[in-house]
Design a protein around this motif. Structure first.
Motif, PDB file in Angstrom:
ATOM      1  N   VAL A  89     -10.579  -7.811  13.405  1.00 16.54           N
ATOM      2  CA  VAL A  89     -10.896  -8.671  14.536  1.00 16.54           C
ATOM      3  C   VAL A  89      -9.899  -9.827  14.474  1.00 16.54           C
ATOM      4  O   VAL A  89      -9.694 -10.407  13.413  1.00 16.54           O
ATOM      5  N   ARG A  90      -9.266 -10.133  15.582  1.00 16.42           N
ATOM      6  CA  ARG A  90      -8.215 -11.172  15.638  1.00 16.42           C
ATOM      7  C   ARG A  90      -7.114 -10.853  14.618  1.00 16.42           C
ATOM      8  O   ARG A  90      -6.781 -11.651  13.753  1.00 16.42           O
ATOM      9  N   ILE A  91      -6.563  -9.670  14.740  1.00 12.91           N
ATOM     10  CA  ILE A  91      -5.570  -9.150  13.791  1.00 12.91           C
ATOM     11  C   ILE A  91      -4.400 -10.104  13.582  1.00 12.91           C
ATOM     12  O   ILE A  91      -3.895 -10.251  12.472  1.00 12.91           O
ATOM     13  N   ASP A  92      -3.976 -10.781  14.644  1.00 17.37           N
ATOM     14  CA  ASP A  92      -2.833 -11.678  14.544  1.00 17.37           C
ATOM     15  C   ASP A  92      -3.086 -12.852  13.603  1.00 17.37           C
ATOM     16  O   ASP A  92      -2.150 -13.411  13.040  1.00 17.37           O
ATOM     17  N   GLU A  93      -4.335 -13.203  13.374  1.00 21.84           N
ATOM     18  CA  GLU A  93      -4.687 -14.326  12.501  1.00 21.84           C
ATOM     19  C   GLU A  93      -4.851 -13.915  11.039  1.00 21.84           C
ATOM     20  O   GLU A  93      -4.952 -14.783  10.182  1.00 21.84           O
ATOM     21  N   GLN A  94      -4.921 -12.621  10.747  1.00 19.28           N
ATOM     22  CA  GLN A  94      -5.262 -12.226   9.381  1.00 19.28           C
ATOM     23  C   GLN A  94      -4.402 -11.137   8.761  1.00 19.28           C
ATOM     24  O   GLN A  94      -4.536 -10.858   7.580  1.00 19.28           O
ATOM     25  N   LEU A  95      -3.504 -10.526   9.527  1.00 16.56           N
ATOM     26  CA  LEU A  95      -2.762  -9.390   8.973  1.00 16.56           C
ATOM     27  C   LEU A  95      -1.894  -9.785   7.785  1.00 16.56           C
ATOM     28  O   LEU A  95      -1.827  -9.055   6.794  1.00 16.56           O
ATOM     29  N   SER A  96      -1.256 -10.936   7.826  1.00 18.19           N
ATOM     30  CA  SER A  96      -0.414 -11.324   6.686  1.00 18.19           C
ATOM     31  C   SER A  96      -1.264 -11.549   5.436  1.00 18.19           C
ATOM     32  O   SER A  96      -0.862 -11.161   4.334  1.00 18.19           O
ATOM     33  N   ALA A  97      -2.438 -12.135   5.586  1.00 22.58           N
ATOM     34  CA  ALA A  97      -3.332 -12.317   4.435  1.00 22.58           C
ATOM     35  C   ALA A  97      -3.814 -10.965   3.927  1.00 22.58           C
ATOM     36  O   ALA A  97      -3.892 -10.736   2.711  1.00 22.58           O
ATOM     37  N   PHE A  98      -4.125 -10.060   4.839  1.00 23.85           N
ATOM     38  CA  PHE A  98      -4.568  -8.722   4.446  1.00 23.85           C
ATOM     39  C   PHE A  98      -3.491  -8.034   3.618  1.00 23.85           C
ATOM     40  O   PHE A  98      -3.779  -7.458   2.566  1.00 23.85           O
ATOM     41  N   ARG A  99      -2.262  -8.105   4.102  1.00 23.34           N
ATOM     42  CA  ARG A  99      -1.162  -7.454   3.383  1.00 23.34           C
ATOM     43  C   ARG A  99      -1.004  -8.038   1.984  1.00 23.34           C
ATOM     44  O   ARG A  99      -0.797  -7.301   1.007  1.00 23.34           O
ATOM     45  N   ALA A 100      -1.082  -9.350   1.850  1.00 22.35           N
ATOM     46  CA  ALA A 100      -0.923 -10.001   0.541  1.00 22.35           C
ATOM     47  C   ALA A 100      -2.030  -9.569  -0.421  1.00 22.35           C
ATOM     48  O   ALA A 100      -1.772  -9.288  -1.599  1.00 22.35           O
ATOM     49  N   ILE A 101      -3.258  -9.514   0.057  1.00 22.21           N
ATOM     50  CA  ILE A 101      -4.377  -9.104  -0.800  1.00 22.21           C
ATOM     51  C   ILE A 101      -4.276  -7.616  -1.124  1.00 22.21           C
ATOM     52  O   ILE A 101      -4.473  -7.205  -2.275  1.00 22.21           O
ATOM     53  N   LYS A 102      -3.941  -6.804  -0.140  1.00 24.25           N
ATOM     54  CA  LYS A 102      -3.769  -5.359  -0.353  1.00 24.25           C
ATOM     55  C   LYS A 102      -2.734  -5.091  -1.445  1.00 24.25           C
ATOM     56  O   LYS A 102      -2.926  -4.208  -2.287  1.00 24.25           O
ATOM     57  N   GLU A 103      -1.653  -5.861  -1.444  1.00 18.49           N
ATOM     58  CA  GLU A 103      -0.585  -5.663  -2.440  1.00 18.49           C
ATOM     59  C   GLU A 103      -1.062  -5.918  -3.868  1.00 18.49           C
ATOM     60  O   GLU A 103      -0.479  -5.402  -4.812  1.00 18.49           O
ATOM     61  N   ARG A 104      -2.112  -6.695  -4.047  1.00 19.14           N
ATOM     62  CA  ARG A 104      -2.671  -6.922  -5.387  1.00 19.14           C
ATOM     63  C   ARG A 104      -3.481  -5.718  -5.866  1.00 19.14           C
ATOM     64  O   ARG A 104      -3.606  -5.480  -7.049  1.00 19.14           O
ATOM     65  N   TYR A 105      -4.053  -4.974  -4.949  1.00 16.78           N
ATOM     66  CA  TYR A 105      -4.881  -3.820  -5.298  1.00 16.78           C
ATOM     67  C   TYR A 105      -4.101  -2.512  -5.295  1.00 16.78           C
ATOM     68  O   TYR A 105      -4.347  -1.647  -6.127  1.00 16.78           O
ATOM     69  N   ILE A 106      -3.222  -2.355  -4.332  1.00 19.82           N
ATOM     70  CA  ILE A 106      -2.447  -1.117  -4.208  1.00 19.82           C
ATOM     71  C   ILE A 106      -0.997  -1.465  -4.513  1.00 19.82           C
ATOM     72  O   ILE A 106      -0.285  -2.000  -3.667  1.00 19.82           O
ATOM     73  N   THR A 107      -0.581  -1.176  -5.752  1.00 23.77           N
ATOM     74  CA  THR A 107       0.721  -1.650  -6.239  1.00 23.77           C
ATOM     75  C   THR A 107       1.797  -0.572  -6.250  1.00 23.77           C
ATOM     76  O   THR A 107       2.981  -0.891  -6.372  1.00 23.77           O
ATOM     77  N   SER A 108       1.388   0.678  -6.168  1.00 22.66           N
ATOM     78  CA  SER A 108       2.340   1.798  -6.135  1.00 22.66           C
ATOM     79  C   SER A 108       1.598   3.018  -5.608  1.00 22.66           C
ATOM     80  O   SER A 108       0.396   2.935  -5.321  1.00 22.66           O
ATOM     81  N   ASP A 109       2.290   4.132  -5.503  1.00 18.87           N
ATOM     82  CA  ASP A 109       1.660   5.350  -4.981  1.00 18.87           C
ATOM     83  C   ASP A 109       0.899   5.040  -3.695  1.00 18.87           C
ATOM     84  O   ASP A 109      -0.294   5.280  -3.568  1.00 18.87           O
ATOM     85  N   PHE A 110       1.620   4.460  -2.729  1.00 20.40           N
ATOM     86  CA  PHE A 110       1.009   3.951  -1.513  1.00 20.40           C
ATOM     87  C   PHE A 110       0.405   5.058  -0.656  1.00 20.40           C
ATOM     88  O   PHE A 110       1.017   6.103  -0.453  1.00 20.40           O
ATOM     89  N   PRO A 111      -0.793   4.817  -0.113  1.00 16.04           N
ATOM     90  CA  PRO A 111      -1.405   5.786   0.794  1.00 16.04           C
ATOM     91  C   PRO A 111      -0.840   5.638   2.203  1.00 16.04           C
ATOM     92  O   PRO A 111      -0.188   4.635   2.526  1.00 16.04           O
ATOM     93  N   ALA A 112      -1.126   6.608   3.051  1.00 17.23           N
ATOM     94  CA  ALA A 112      -0.881   6.430   4.476  1.00 17.23           C
ATOM     95  C   ALA A 112      -1.805   5.300   4.934  1.00 17.23           C
ATOM     96  O   ALA A 112      -2.935   5.188   4.458  1.00 17.23           O
ATOM     97  N   TRP A 113      -1.324   4.442   5.862  1.00 19.89           N
ATOM     98  CA  TRP A 113      -2.120   3.293   6.276  1.00 19.89           C
ATOM     99  C   TRP A 113      -2.063   3.142   7.791  1.00 19.89           C
ATOM    100  O   TRP A 113      -0.977   3.091   8.371  1.00 19.89           O
ATOM    101  N   THR A 114      -3.232   3.090   8.403  1.00 17.89           N
ATOM    102  CA  THR A 114      -3.351   2.836   9.832  1.00 17.89           C
ATOM    103  C   THR A 114      -4.022   1.489  10.010  1.00 17.89           C
ATOM    104  O   THR A 114      -5.066   1.225   9.398  1.00 17.89           O
ATOM    105  N   ILE A 115      -3.424   0.632  10.839  1.00 16.41           N
ATOM    106  CA  ILE A 115      -3.919  -0.726  11.083  1.00 16.41           C
ATOM    107  C   ILE A 115      -4.391  -0.799  12.536  1.00 16.41           C
ATOM    108  O   ILE A 115      -3.611  -0.524  13.446  1.00 16.41           O
ATOM    109  N   LEU A 116      -5.654  -1.160  12.740  1.00 11.00           N
ATOM    110  CA  LEU A 116      -6.199  -1.214  14.087  1.00 11.00           C
ATOM    111  C   LEU A 116      -6.796  -2.585  14.389  1.00 11.00           C
ATOM    112  O   LEU A 116      -7.571  -3.117  13.585  1.00 11.00           O
TER     113      LEU A 116
END
Length: 139
Positions: A89-116
């Motif tokens: 919800v309000r993707i433009d306000e949170q996508l950069s934060a999402f990416r930063a947090i995601k990078e802490r959990y998923i560090t390699s062997d990246f899955p396919a990712w769909t952003i909606l």
């Protein structure tokens, strides 16, 4: 229940989820294993007591912790993910934060990712939801 399909039931005292109350109320499993894959229901950023933080960053962190807890219950980790779908919800306000947090959990062997981007989620104050598919490890 089919023997080739396994549905996860969390322990009633699970520290991340608190109980199975929401799964029972809405009649769904947090994860279902079938055909060598584990399908993980959408995880939102709520505390075990059901309270929802105001900040998107905190909701994102909690959603990833919940996803990690389900993976752990299945004997898996983030490296076993094959697909990630995130709803914002309000993707433009949170996508950069999402990416930063995601990078802490998923560090390699990246899955396919769909952003909606979406207008709303199950509760009016929820801002992010993550669903995933992981590859089951051989027994």
């Amino acid at each position: 229940m089919s023997s080739h399909i396994q549905r996860l039931r969390l322990p009633d005292n699970d520290p991340t989820f608190g109980s199975n109350k929401v799964f029972d109320l809405f009649q769904y499993a947090p994860a279902v294993k079938a055909g060598g894959l584990v399908f993980i229901a959408g995880q939102v950023g709520i505390h075990a007591d059901g309270s929802v933080p105001e900040r998107a960053e905190e909701q994102i962190e909690l959603a990833f912790k919940r996803l990690g807890a389900i993976l752990a219950h299945e004997g898996l980790g983030f490296e076993d993910l094959v697909e990630l779908v995130s709803y914002h919800v309000r993707i433009d306000e949170q996508l950069s934060a999402f990416r930063a947090i995601k990078e802490r959990y998923i560090t390699s062997d990246f899955p396919a990712w769909t952003i909606l981007g979406v207008a709303a989620l199950a509760r009016p104050n929820l801002l992010v939801e993550i669903k995933a598919v992981a590859a089951a490890r051989p027994a």
